[in-house]
Design an enzyme around this catalytic site. Structure first.
Site, PDB file in Angstrom:
ATOM      1  N   VAL A 193      24.372  53.660  10.310  1.00  0.00           N
ATOM      2  CA  VAL A 193      24.978  52.477  10.008  1.00  0.00           C
ATOM      3  C   VAL A 193      26.416  52.281  10.472  1.00  0.00           C
ATOM      4  O   VAL A 193      27.014  51.639  11.034  1.00  0.00           O
ATOM      5  CB  VAL A 193      24.523  51.504   8.910  1.00  0.00           C
ATOM      6  CG1 VAL A 193      25.570  50.608   8.617  1.00  0.00           C
ATOM      7  CG2 VAL A 193      23.280  51.444   8.527  1.00  0.00           C
ATOM      8  N   GLU A 214      27.820  47.750  16.632  1.00  0.00           N
ATOM      9  CA  GLU A 214      26.739  46.711  17.060  1.00  0.00           C
ATOM     10  C   GLU A 214      27.164  45.581  17.884  1.00  0.00           C
ATOM     11  O   GLU A 214      26.661  45.066  18.920  1.00  0.00           O
ATOM     12  CB  GLU A 214      25.682  46.431  16.066  1.00  0.00           C
ATOM     13  CG  GLU A 214      26.075  45.880  14.915  1.00  0.00           C
ATOM     14  CD  GLU A 214      26.576  47.042  13.798  1.00  0.00           C
ATOM     15  OE1 GLU A 214      26.725  47.946  14.264  1.00  0.00           O
ATOM     16  OE2 GLU A 214      27.157  46.545  12.684  1.00  0.00           O
ATOM     17  N   ASP A 242      47.054  37.336  55.057  1.00  0.00           N
ATOM     18  CA  ASP A 242      47.302  36.478  56.127  1.00  0.00           C
ATOM     19  C   ASP A 242      48.707  35.975  56.141  1.00  0.00           C
ATOM     20  O   ASP A 242      49.148  35.785  54.988  1.00  0.00           O
ATOM     21  CB  ASP A 242      46.635  35.469  56.265  1.00  0.00           C
ATOM     22  CG  ASP A 242      45.055  36.095  56.779  1.00  0.00           C
ATOM     23  OD1 ASP A 242      45.286  37.178  57.515  1.00  0.00           O
ATOM     24  OD2 ASP A 242      44.162  35.215  56.567  1.00  0.00           O
ATOM     25  N   ASP A 301      36.296  38.258  59.744  1.00  0.00           N
ATOM     26  CA  ASP A 301      36.959  39.059  58.659  1.00  0.00           C
ATOM     27  C   ASP A 301      36.141  39.687  57.893  1.00  0.00           C
ATOM     28  O   ASP A 301      36.552  40.398  56.863  1.00  0.00           O
ATOM     29  CB  ASP A 301      38.125  38.285  58.184  1.00  0.00           C
ATOM     30  CG  ASP A 301      39.420  37.526  59.131  1.00  0.00           C
ATOM     31  OD1 ASP A 301      39.629  38.679  59.912  1.00  0.00           O
ATOM     32  OD2 ASP A 301      39.948  36.603  58.681  1.00  0.00           O
ATOM     33  N   ASN A 309      31.456  46.447   9.095  1.00  0.00           N
ATOM     34  CA  ASN A 309      31.283  46.418  10.579  1.00  0.00           C
ATOM     35  C   ASN A 309      31.218  44.922  11.096  1.00  0.00           C
ATOM     36  O   ASN A 309      31.779  44.778  12.387  1.00  0.00           O
ATOM     37  CB  ASN A 309      30.098  46.994  11.041  1.00  0.00           C
ATOM     38  CG  ASN A 309      30.236  48.624  11.188  1.00  0.00           C
ATOM     39  OD1 ASN A 309      31.088  48.979  10.736  1.00  0.00           O
ATOM     40  ND2 ASN A 309      29.184  49.345  11.393  1.00  0.00           N
ATOM     41  N   THR A 312      34.615  43.158  10.917  1.00  0.00           N
ATOM     42  CA  THR A 312      35.737  43.781  11.700  1.00  0.00           C
ATOM     43  C   THR A 312      35.318  43.930  13.179  1.00  0.00           C
ATOM     44  O   THR A 312      36.318  43.983  13.887  1.00  0.00           O
ATOM     45  CB  THR A 312      36.186  45.062  11.001  1.00  0.00           C
ATOM     46  OG1 THR A 312      35.012  45.851  11.175  1.00  0.00           O
ATOM     47  CG2 THR A 312      36.600  44.835   9.734  1.00  0.00           C
ATOM     48  N   ASP A 313      34.139  44.104  13.688  1.00  0.00           N
ATOM     49  CA  ASP A 313      33.836  44.139  14.929  1.00  0.00           C
ATOM     50  C   ASP A 313      33.678  42.868  15.773  1.00  0.00           C
ATOM     51  O   ASP A 313      33.466  43.202  17.022  1.00  0.00           O
ATOM     52  CB  ASP A 313      32.404  45.167  15.111  1.00  0.00           C
ATOM     53  CG  ASP A 313      32.700  46.729  15.015  1.00  0.00           C
ATOM     54  OD1 ASP A 313      33.869  46.943  15.139  1.00  0.00           O
ATOM     55  OD2 ASP A 313      31.556  47.355  15.064  1.00  0.00           O
TER      56      ASP A 313
HETATM   57  P1  ATP Z   1      47.357  34.180  60.340  1.00  0.00           P
HETATM   58  O1  ATP Z   1      46.302  35.487  61.010  1.00  0.00           O
HETATM   59  O2  ATP Z   1      48.283  34.994  59.520  1.00  0.00           O
HETATM   60  O3  ATP Z   1      46.466  33.270  59.599  1.00  0.00           O
HETATM   61  P2  ATP Z   1      47.499  32.977  62.846  1.00  0.00           P
HETATM   62  O4  ATP Z   1      46.729  31.696  62.307  1.00  0.00           O
HETATM   63  O5  ATP Z   1      48.752  32.740  63.513  1.00  0.00           O
HETATM   64  O6  ATP Z   1      47.800  33.803  61.628  1.00  0.00           O
HETATM   65  P3  ATP Z   1      45.423  33.366  64.503  1.00  0.00           P
HETATM   66  O7  ATP Z   1      44.581  32.073  64.078  1.00  0.00           O
HETATM   67  O8  ATP Z   1      44.565  34.388  64.898  1.00  0.00           O
HETATM   68  O9  ATP Z   1      46.495  33.735  63.689  1.00  0.00           O
HETATM   69  O10 ATP Z   1      46.210  32.791  65.914  1.00  0.00           O
HETATM   70  C1  ATP Z   1      46.534  33.731  66.696  1.00  0.00           C
HETATM   71  C2  ATP Z   1      47.503  32.932  67.846  1.00  0.00           C
HETATM   72  O11 ATP Z   1      46.634  32.125  68.708  1.00  0.00           O
HETATM   73  C3  ATP Z   1      48.570  32.028  67.297  1.00  0.00           C
HETATM   74  O12 ATP Z   1      49.924  32.803  67.103  1.00  0.00           O
HETATM   75  C4  ATP Z   1      48.695  31.014  68.021  1.00  0.00           C
HETATM   76  O13 ATP Z   1      49.606  31.421  69.348  1.00  0.00           O
HETATM   77  C5  ATP Z   1      47.236  30.798  68.643  1.00  0.00           C
HETATM   78  N1  ATP Z   1      46.522  29.936  68.370  1.00  0.00           N
HETATM   79  C6  ATP Z   1      46.469  29.593  66.964  1.00  0.00           C
HETATM   80  N2  ATP Z   1      45.471  28.621  66.798  1.00  0.00           N
HETATM   81  C7  ATP Z   1      45.083  28.218  68.079  1.00  0.00           C
HETATM   82  C8  ATP Z   1      44.356  27.110  68.596  1.00  0.00           C
HETATM   83  N3  ATP Z   1      43.503  26.329  67.774  1.00  0.00           N
HETATM   84  N4  ATP Z   1      44.119  27.088  70.044  1.00  0.00           N
HETATM   85  C9  ATP Z   1      44.881  28.093  70.647  1.00  0.00           C
HETATM   86  N5  ATP Z   1      45.724  28.863  70.303  1.00  0.00           N
HETATM   87  C10 ATP Z   1      45.691  29.091  68.801  1.00  0.00           C
END
Ligand code: ATP
Length: 883
Positions: A288, A293, A335, A632, A722, A725-726
């Site tokens: 015990v 427990e 990001d 991603d 126990n 205290t536990d």
């Molecule tokens: P993070 O990765 O920090 O979110 P981010 O948004 O700049 O940054 P991306 O979305 O990959 O990264 O965009 C990369 C580049 O593409 C940007 O710097 C911009 O010049 C261009 N971009 C972003 N959005 C568009 C869009 N909707 N249409 C065309 N070009 C775009």
């Protein structure tokens, strides 16, 4: 649920029918259902979710406690007690075991409720068309006949027939095991086509990896193909956290230890020729005493309460196990856009070739502002500006609308900024899309950094492109010199922290042209301001103090990235900032060698993120990595803590992540790490507290046994000790607030064991100290054994309460933290002492627990003796400090 109905329809072979037929039969239409139709269908088909696993009742949690090896040992001890004929003792032990199991059951039940609540917060969303309008709804509200809209990163919410698509690719591995994405298209297929070869059907549970699509829902919930598979799958069990696994192991060891001790005791007893039933009593007492427990349940509760606290602060942990890892994180790769910055973009500057600069004023998304021309003016400036705005509007999927008194953007804020810019000149997307209807598009991806739309313009076509500045320049065939000149303009803008889009177009009969995005005409750059979030600077500083490396990983231009990183403190003049291309030139070994010194990596593709995580992990780092796009997902999976964005993140990234930050804010990641550290520290402390007491109990019994003294406590008394205290005190210790210095200490190592040499040493010291106190009473008391036992019980209970203070922090003295900074603990201690007083002074309990009250002035010596647990503990902390 209307399932039968649907099955008949599935038998209809939708894939071999035309869209009109499908819409007619399922009762849908291109503009979407009416809300009252939706209500009817929800009633008929039920919510769009897989049948929930049966909710477990509290009783099942209670019964589960009896599967525990330790509880079984205790039950065996009860059985022995009953065998020896000691009915009262046996019954009391049994009742206490039932109470302990009951409390454990309730705690686990509540922990599961919290986890379920948190899961509820994770419900996926779906985009649908209803009454002609696009809407974001909970995926479980989707009904057959709904029109769903899909784009890269979305989870498909239900089985649907494809009505239209743009280069749509879907990952169906969840259904087929095949990881190569499948292309989907609008087509007619022969009726005999097998399920997963139906290219015109998109299946629930799969995810969109590329392109866009629109479909009409055929089946929802358990009627989908995924639902059918799920029916056959076993319920997935919530995995145990590494901590829980090691506690389970520890429990087993304790169990084995118990059996060994019992064996030894019986051996000694028989050797000495003692009475067997007396020896049984000793064996029961030791069993015990060893068994903790209540502790495992406290660990589960403390982890689940921790997740709840974190969720309140906008960090949602998807698995209990992640909390432990969170506390050990020593790199946060984040990001930039929307996480370190606000993600609210406003165009501040426009460059129009050959050399005009236009500054734009205005506040937020309000479509009001002035255009003032700086630099070289050119006669065509107004026309050029208008062309740029027009292309920016056409190559755009966002919407600008007024909500109450505020202007808001639906969709990508980068595109939204272009809408606001054009609106400042009185141009609206809705008017233009009628004039230049979109006929095709090549979507934006972080890899391409470019987006193109193709529009009908009279008898010919207009190609509208926008993208990263240098990518657009590359598509314009401007010649080396001019390109270099514009590139330096771009760099100059980027250095000032502006986020830049290049804009270009061309006209012609180009639909059949493979090279749609070549030989464009350059229209200019727009420079947007996206300010850092105000709280990020201090969060970055906090990270650095806590030994956590913050790193910016962004798709944006290196100079823009660098400017923002400097502003928030991620890098300085000397810091290394690289581009994705630089990584491509490095071998894995080189990257591993260098990675710790890099502060910013710009122009990355998702593939680079994966390499960065690996490089850090190969160096022994514990990595948190953020991500929002569908590509991603692999990097988030590989990271120790994959972090998804609650607002802008795709469903796919949320699903693979460990932590979802509900406000997309970097500071929330740091806060969650701090919470993770605190939970780990508290758990470690309350387990050490428990260990101290159980060791003390074992030592006390062994001491008496070897000196041939009577049992210092009865089994029922030990169990009472126990139980009180536990249970509550460790729970209160788990609610301890972060101690000063928690975030100025380096992170704990990835493999750092729960019990360090120092913590075990500290426990041992305190356990021996308590044993010393008891032996002092035992050896000096002339009272009867009943009275002495009562004294011992009081002494160790009060000592345990002093011991709580020792374990509020392993590093800091309670005199420094303050006795009153954890009210939960004071309450738990008071209740524990109250129960002690009750069993001593209420005759009913006194009889049950074989208590003989001692003269009241003895309390003074009990308190004086037990207070040494705190005082000597504090001294030890001072002279043998934990760093
Ligand atoms: P993070 O990765 O920090 O979110 P981010 O948004 O700049 O940054 P991306 O979305 O990959 O990264 O965009 C990369 C580049 O593409 C940007 O710097 C911009 O010049 C261009 N971009 C972003 N959005 C568009 C869009 N909707 N249409 C065309 N070009 C775009």
């Amino acid at each position: 649920m209307g399932g039968g109905d649907l099955e008949v329809k599935m038998g209809n072979a939708w894939h071999s029918k035309r869209a009109e037929e499908v819409l007619k039969e399922i009762g849908g239409r291109e503009e979407g259902l009416f809300e009252d139709e939706v209500k009817e269908r929800i009633k008929k088909f039920g919510p769009n979710r897989l049948t929930e696993l049966k909710k477990r009742g509290i009783l099942s949690f209670f019964l589960e406690q009896f599967k525990n090896f330790l509880i079984i040992i205790l039950l065996f001890a009860t059985f022995l007690a009953l065998l020896t004929g000691d009915w009262t003792e046996g019954l009391v032990i049994l009742i206490i075991i039932l109470i302990a199991a009951g409390l454990g059951g309730i705690q686990n039940y509540q922990a599961e409720k919290v986890v379920r609540e948190l899961k509820g917060m994770l419900s996926p969303y779906a985009r649908v068309l209803r009454e002609g309008k696009e809407k974001v709804i909970l995926a479980e509200e989707v009904v057959p006949g709904d029109i769903i809209l899909l784009s890269a990163g979305d989870k498909v919410p239900a089985d649907a027939y494809l009505l239209s698509e743009v280069t749509l690719k879907v990952d169906e591995s969840i259904l087929t095991g095949e990881s190569v994405p499948v292309e989907k298209e609008v087509c007619l297929l022969p009726p005999e086509t097998p399920s997963f070869a139906r290219r015109n059907i998109i299946f629930s549970g799969t995810s969109v990896v590329y392109g866009k699509g629109k479909g009409v829902v055929l089946a929802t919930g358990m009627n989908t193909e995924f639902g059918k598979i799920a029916q056959t799958l076993e319920a997935i069990k919530e995995e145990k956290t590494p901590l829980q696994v090691s506690l389970d192991k520890l429990g087993k060891w304790f169990g084995i230890l118990t059996l060994i001790f019992c064996g030894i005791i019986l051996g000694i007893g028989i050797g000495r020729g003692e009475n067997l039933s007396k020896m049984f009593l000793w064996a029961i007492a030791i069993a015990v005493a060893i068994v903790p427990e209540a502790l495992p349940a406290v660990v589960t509760v403390s982890l689940s309460l921790g997740t709840k606290r974190m969720a309140k602060r906008k960090g949602l942990v998807r698995k209990l196990a992640s909390i432990e890892t969170l506390g050990a994180v020593n790199v946060i790769c984040s990001d930039k856009t929307g996480t370190l910055t606000k993600g609210e973009m406003a165009v501040k500057e426009i460059f129009l070739p050959p050399g005009a600069v236009v500054e734009v004023s205005g506040v937020g998304y309000q479509p009001e502002g002035e255009f003032s021309i700086k630099g070289n003016n050119s006669p065509n400036l107004e026309v050029n500006l208008k062309s740029l705005l027009l292309v920016g509007l056409l190559c755009n999927d966002a919407f600008l609308r007024k909500e109450k008194d505020k202007w808001v953007i639906d969709g990508d804020p980068t595109e939204g900024a272009l809408l606001v810019l054009a609106a400042k000149k009185g141009l609206k997307k809705e008017d233009l899309t009628k004039e230049y209807p979109r006929v095709d598009e090549i979507p934006f991806t972080p890899e391409r950094k470019l987006m193109t739309t193709i529009h009908k313009k009279g008898d010919s076509f207009l190609i509208a492109s926008k993208g990263a500045g240098e990518v657009i320049l590359d598509k314009c065939g401007l010649g080396k010199e001019v390109s270099a000149q514009y590139l330096s303009v771009l760099q100059d803008m980027a250095k000032r922290g502006l986020r830049i889009l290049g804009i270009a177009y061309k006209e012609g009969n180009l639909l059949s042209d493979e090279r749609v995005e070549e030989d464009l005409t350059f229209l200019g750059f727009v420079g947007m301001m996206d300010l850092p979030r105000p709280e990020v600077k201090s969060a970055v500083a906090k990270c650095k103090k806590a030994g956590i490396k913050p790193m910016m990983i962004t798709g944006d231009h290196i100079l823009t990235a660098q400017a923002v990183a400097k502003e928030v403190g991620i890098t300085d003049e000397e810091g290394i900032c690289l581009e994705g291309e630089d990584l491509d030139r490095m071998s894995d070994a080189e990257l591993k060698e260098k990675v710790e010194r890099i502060n910013v990596i710009a122009r990355v593709s998702p593939f680079h993120k994966l390499r960065i995580v690996s490089a850090f992990q190969n160096k022994g780092y514990v990595v948190a990595m953020t991500g929002d796009g569908v590509n991603d997902a692999p990097a988030l999976k590989k990271a120790d803590i994959g972090v998804a964005m609650g607002i802008t993140g795709t469903e796919v990234t949320k699903e693979v992540s460990d932590l979802i930050i509900l406000d997309d804010n970097f500071a929330t990641i740091v806060q969650s790490v701090e919470e993770g550290r605190n939970i780990f520290k508290n758990t470690k402390n309350f387990i050490s507290y428990g260990l101290t007491l159980h060791l003390a109990e074992i030592f006390i019994i062994l001491f008496a046994l070897f000196l041939g003294l009577p049992l210092p406590l009865t089994a029922a008394q030990i169990l009472f000790f126990n139980l009180v205290t536990d249970g509550l005190p460790p729970l209160a210790l788990s609610l301890e607030l972060p101690e000063p210095g928690l975030m100025t200490q380096p992170p704990r190592g990835r493999k750092e064991s729960f019990f360090t040499g120092k913590s075990v040493g500290f426990s041992l010291f305190l356990a021996l100290l308590i044993t010393g106190q008891v032996s002092f009473i035992f050896l000096t008391s002339h009272a009867q054994i009943g009275e002495t036992r009562t004294l011992v019980l009081s002494l160790i209970t009060i000592s345990a309460m002093f011991n709580c203070f020792n374990w509020r922090s392993e590093r800091l003295s309670v005199f420094k933290i303050g006795f009153f900074s954890n009210w939960n603990l004071l309450l738990a201690q008071s209740l524990t002492i109250l129960s002690l007083i009750l069993i001593i002074y209420l005759p009913f309990f006194a009889r049950l627990f074989e208590i003989s009250p001692f003269p009241p002035y003895y309390w003074l010596s009990v308190i004086a003796l037990s207070s040494t647990t705190l005082l000597l503990g504090e001294l030890l902390k001072k002279f043998w400090p934990v760093k």
